[in-house]
Design a protein around this motif. Structure first.
Motif, PDB file in Angstrom:
ATOM      1  N   THR A 258       0.789  -1.154  -0.047  1.00  0.00           N
ATOM      2  CA  THR A 258       0.201   0.159  -0.070  1.00  0.00           C
ATOM      3  C   THR A 258       0.921   1.335   0.324  1.00  0.00           C
ATOM      4  O   THR A 258       1.990   1.103   0.493  1.00  0.00           O
ATOM      5  CB  THR A 258      -0.979   0.435   1.034  1.00  0.00           C
ATOM      6  OG1 THR A 258       0.140   0.376   2.644  1.00  0.00           O
ATOM      7  CG2 THR A 258      -2.153  -1.446   1.385  1.00  0.00           C
ATOM      8  N   LEU A 259       0.745   2.189  -0.319  1.00  0.00           N
ATOM      9  CA  LEU A 259       0.915   4.084  -0.257  1.00  0.00           C
ATOM     10  C   LEU A 259      -0.299   4.804  -0.357  1.00  0.00           C
ATOM     11  O   LEU A 259      -1.157   5.057  -1.087  1.00  0.00           O
ATOM     12  CB  LEU A 259       1.356   3.759  -1.997  1.00  0.00           C
ATOM     13  CG  LEU A 259       2.588   5.195  -1.721  1.00  0.00           C
ATOM     14  CD1 LEU A 259       3.485   4.641  -1.566  1.00  0.00           C
ATOM     15  CD2 LEU A 259       3.106   5.447  -3.260  1.00  0.00           C
ATOM     16  N   ASP A 260      -0.101   5.180   0.885  1.00  0.00           N
ATOM     17  CA  ASP A 260      -1.411   6.150   1.743  1.00  0.00           C
ATOM     18  C   ASP A 260      -0.671   7.217   1.197  1.00  0.00           C
ATOM     19  O   ASP A 260       0.217   8.187   1.137  1.00  0.00           O
ATOM     20  CB  ASP A 260      -1.061   6.417   2.953  1.00  0.00           C
ATOM     21  CG  ASP A 260      -1.886   4.446   4.198  1.00  0.00           C
ATOM     22  OD1 ASP A 260      -2.198   4.137   2.575  1.00  0.00           O
ATOM     23  OD2 ASP A 260      -1.287   4.702   5.341  1.00  0.00           O
ATOM     24  N   CYS A 261      -2.154   7.847   0.200  1.00  0.00           N
ATOM     25  CA  CYS A 261      -1.773   8.853  -0.350  1.00  0.00           C
ATOM     26  C   CYS A 261      -1.690  10.230  -0.050  1.00  0.00           C
ATOM     27  O   CYS A 261      -2.638  10.927  -0.977  1.00  0.00           O
ATOM     28  CB  CYS A 261      -2.476   8.990  -2.013  1.00  0.00           C
ATOM     29  SG  CYS A 261      -1.331   9.449  -3.200  1.00  0.00           S
ATOM     30  N   GLY A 262      -1.722  10.209   1.019  1.00  0.00           N
ATOM     31  CA  GLY A 262      -1.644  11.974   1.549  1.00  0.00           C
ATOM     32  C   GLY A 262      -1.379  11.600   3.566  1.00  0.00           C
ATOM     33  O   GLY A 262      -1.412  10.825   3.602  1.00  0.00           O
ATOM     34  N   THR A 263      -1.347  12.884   3.973  1.00  0.00           N
ATOM     35  CA  THR A 263      -1.282  13.226   5.521  1.00  0.00           C
ATOM     36  C   THR A 263      -3.327  13.041   5.800  1.00  0.00           C
ATOM     37  O   THR A 263      -3.583  14.106   5.337  1.00  0.00           O
ATOM     38  CB  THR A 263      -0.443  14.389   5.568  1.00  0.00           C
ATOM     39  OG1 THR A 263       0.806  14.129   4.688  1.00  0.00           O
ATOM     40  CG2 THR A 263      -0.706  15.356   6.978  1.00  0.00           C
ATOM     41  N   MET A 264      -3.060  13.146   7.334  1.00  0.00           N
ATOM     42  CA  MET A 264      -4.690  12.650   7.050  1.00  0.00           C
ATOM     43  C   MET A 264      -4.757  13.347   8.674  1.00  0.00           C
ATOM     44  O   MET A 264      -3.842  12.965   9.457  1.00  0.00           O
ATOM     45  CB  MET A 264      -4.884  12.439   6.654  1.00  0.00           C
ATOM     46  CG  MET A 264      -5.077  10.516   7.463  1.00  0.00           C
ATOM     47  SD  MET A 264      -5.494   9.374   6.180  1.00  0.00           S
ATOM     48  CE  MET A 264      -4.096   9.119   5.375  1.00  0.00           C
TER      49      MET A 264
ATOM     50  N   THR B  50       3.787  13.213   3.343  1.00  0.00           N
ATOM     51  CA  THR B  50       3.795  14.070   2.915  1.00  0.00           C
ATOM     52  C   THR B  50       4.389  13.513   1.067  1.00  0.00           C
ATOM     53  O   THR B  50       4.196  13.168   0.467  1.00  0.00           O
ATOM     54  CB  THR B  50       5.611  15.279   3.232  1.00  0.00           C
ATOM     55  OG1 THR B  50       6.344  14.236   3.188  1.00  0.00           O
ATOM     56  CG2 THR B  50       5.109  15.682   4.833  1.00  0.00           C
ATOM     57  N   PRO B  51       4.217  15.015  -0.487  1.00  0.00           N
ATOM     58  CA  PRO B  51       4.297  14.944  -1.534  1.00  0.00           C
ATOM     59  C   PRO B  51       5.980  14.075  -1.199  1.00  0.00           C
ATOM     60  O   PRO B  51       6.121  13.141  -2.547  1.00  0.00           O
ATOM     61  CB  PRO B  51       4.266  16.179  -1.813  1.00  0.00           C
ATOM     62  CG  PRO B  51       3.129  16.743  -1.397  1.00  0.00           C
ATOM     63  CD  PRO B  51       3.443  16.275   0.289  1.00  0.00           C
ATOM     64  N   ALA B  52       7.152  14.746  -0.672  1.00  0.00           N
ATOM     65  CA  ALA B  52       7.984  14.728  -1.159  1.00  0.00           C
ATOM     66  C   ALA B  52       7.719  13.127  -0.179  1.00  0.00           C
ATOM     67  O   ALA B  52       8.998  11.943  -1.333  1.00  0.00           O
ATOM     68  CB  ALA B  52       9.024  14.727  -0.327  1.00  0.00           C
ATOM     69  N   MET B  53       7.883  12.950   0.691  1.00  0.00           N
ATOM     70  CA  MET B  53       7.430  11.160   0.929  1.00  0.00           C
ATOM     71  C   MET B  53       7.101  10.336  -0.216  1.00  0.00           C
ATOM     72  O   MET B  53       8.259   9.186  -0.180  1.00  0.00           O
ATOM     73  CB  MET B  53       7.206  10.922   2.270  1.00  0.00           C
ATOM     74  CG  MET B  53       6.985   9.665   1.971  1.00  0.00           C
ATOM     75  SD  MET B  53       8.570   8.980   3.635  1.00  0.00           S
ATOM     76  CE  MET B  53       8.904   9.794   4.807  1.00  0.00           C
TER      77      MET B  53
END
Length: 301
Positions: free
Chosen positions: A132-138, A150-153
């Motif tokens: 999985t790749l959690d696509c955002g901070t929440m 983060t986008p960079a991560m």
């Protein structure tokens, strides 16, 4: 949202998660043996994919120890069951702030921050077919907890996953996360066909109402494959909703502990119920072999 039901559907079973659910149900698997057995049970019930977290066997809390993942994977391998392995890569982004008037320093309990390479050690060494790749901070859980991606991560993690030949399952928890997923794809960091999981109904994230679900689905590129799920009592109704919208299904004890009112579920029972719903709607349940072909997965064992 118009009806466009999936005629061929795969089921993902998220067997344990990382939340504090073992204290609410003794059926939540904790040890590597229990997690492997739950995965095998789910596969035998009709799941083509098992989504796997690991837990500290002593405390039951979520962990990211590669040796625990290896133990689970080896137990599944030895069983001979054919199932697609999907490891989480969501651990290592946890921030727990102090109270509103003194947010810093971060709380030691509940904070677990790691770099991209460290978060993916188990993926690099064990090479599951999917991670999985959690696509955002929440905002997540209680009022001071943040899951940071983060986008960079995300860019670095996506690049590494692509290098390993593992398929990322893009976890969309809110509408803006889809923009990040498209941004990664535009840079050539997501392998085609893109695989998306719409994670609905989680507190502080996208609600599981039809309007929000339709907003996400309508903005997905047509050649992307998606599943959708909700948590708690809406998990099983969402199997029908996801299928009717042209998507695939996710169930499991990570998201929901109950089969019926007052009846604690097992992973196998949740998958079996999803099979009944899907077949009653005229769909065929896809096998692990079918999913590998559809998603162009690389199996290493």
């Amino acid at each position: 949202m118009g009806l466009n039901p999936s005629r061929d559907v795969f089921i993902t079973c998220a067997v344990t998660g990382a939340g504090d659910t073992p204290g609410r149900s003794e059926k939540v698997p904790v040890t590597p043996r229990q997690i492997a057995d739950a995965s095998i049970e789910a596969a035998n019930a009709g799941a083509a994919i098992v989504h796997i977290h690991v837990r500290n066997p002593e405390t039951g809390k979520g962990a990211r120890d590669a040796h625990l993942y290896e133990e689970v994977l080896n137990l599944i391998k030895r069983s001979g069951v054919d199932v697609v392995i999907n490891f989480t890569a969501g651990m290592g982004g946890a921030l727990t702030f102090g109270p509103a008037e003194q947010p810093m320093p971060l709380a030691a309990v509940g904070t677990d921050i790691a770099g991209a390479t460290e978060r993916l050690v188990h993926v690099k060494t064990l090479l599951p077919e999917i991670c999985t790749l959690d696509c955002g901070t929440m905002n997540f859980g209680d009022e001071n907890f943040v899951l940071a991606n983060t986008p960079a991560m995300l860019k670095e993690m996506a690049a590494q996953v692509l290098e390993y030949g593992v398929k990322p399952e893009i976890e969309i928890f809110d509408t803006g996360h889809l923009l990040l997923a498209k941004w990664l794809h535009e840079q050539g960091l997501l392998s085609d066909p893109v695989m998306v999981q719409l994670c609905m109904g989680i507190r502080w994230c996208a609600p599981d109402d039809l309007t929000t679900l339709n907003a996400l689905i309508s903005r997905l590129p047509e050649d992307w494959t998606f599943s959708a799920f909700s948590i708690g009592r809406n998990q099983l109704p969402y199997t029908a909703l996801a299928l009717a919208a042209g998507g695939h299904i996710r169930v499991g004890l990570e998201d929901n502990l109950w089969l019926d009112k007052g009846v604690l579920a097992t992973n196998g029972a949740l998958v079996a119920r999803a099979v009944v719903i899907a077949e009653a709607m005229g769909s065929r349940i896809m096998s692990a072999k079918d999913v590998r072909k559809k998603l162009n997965l690389q199996r290493r064992w």
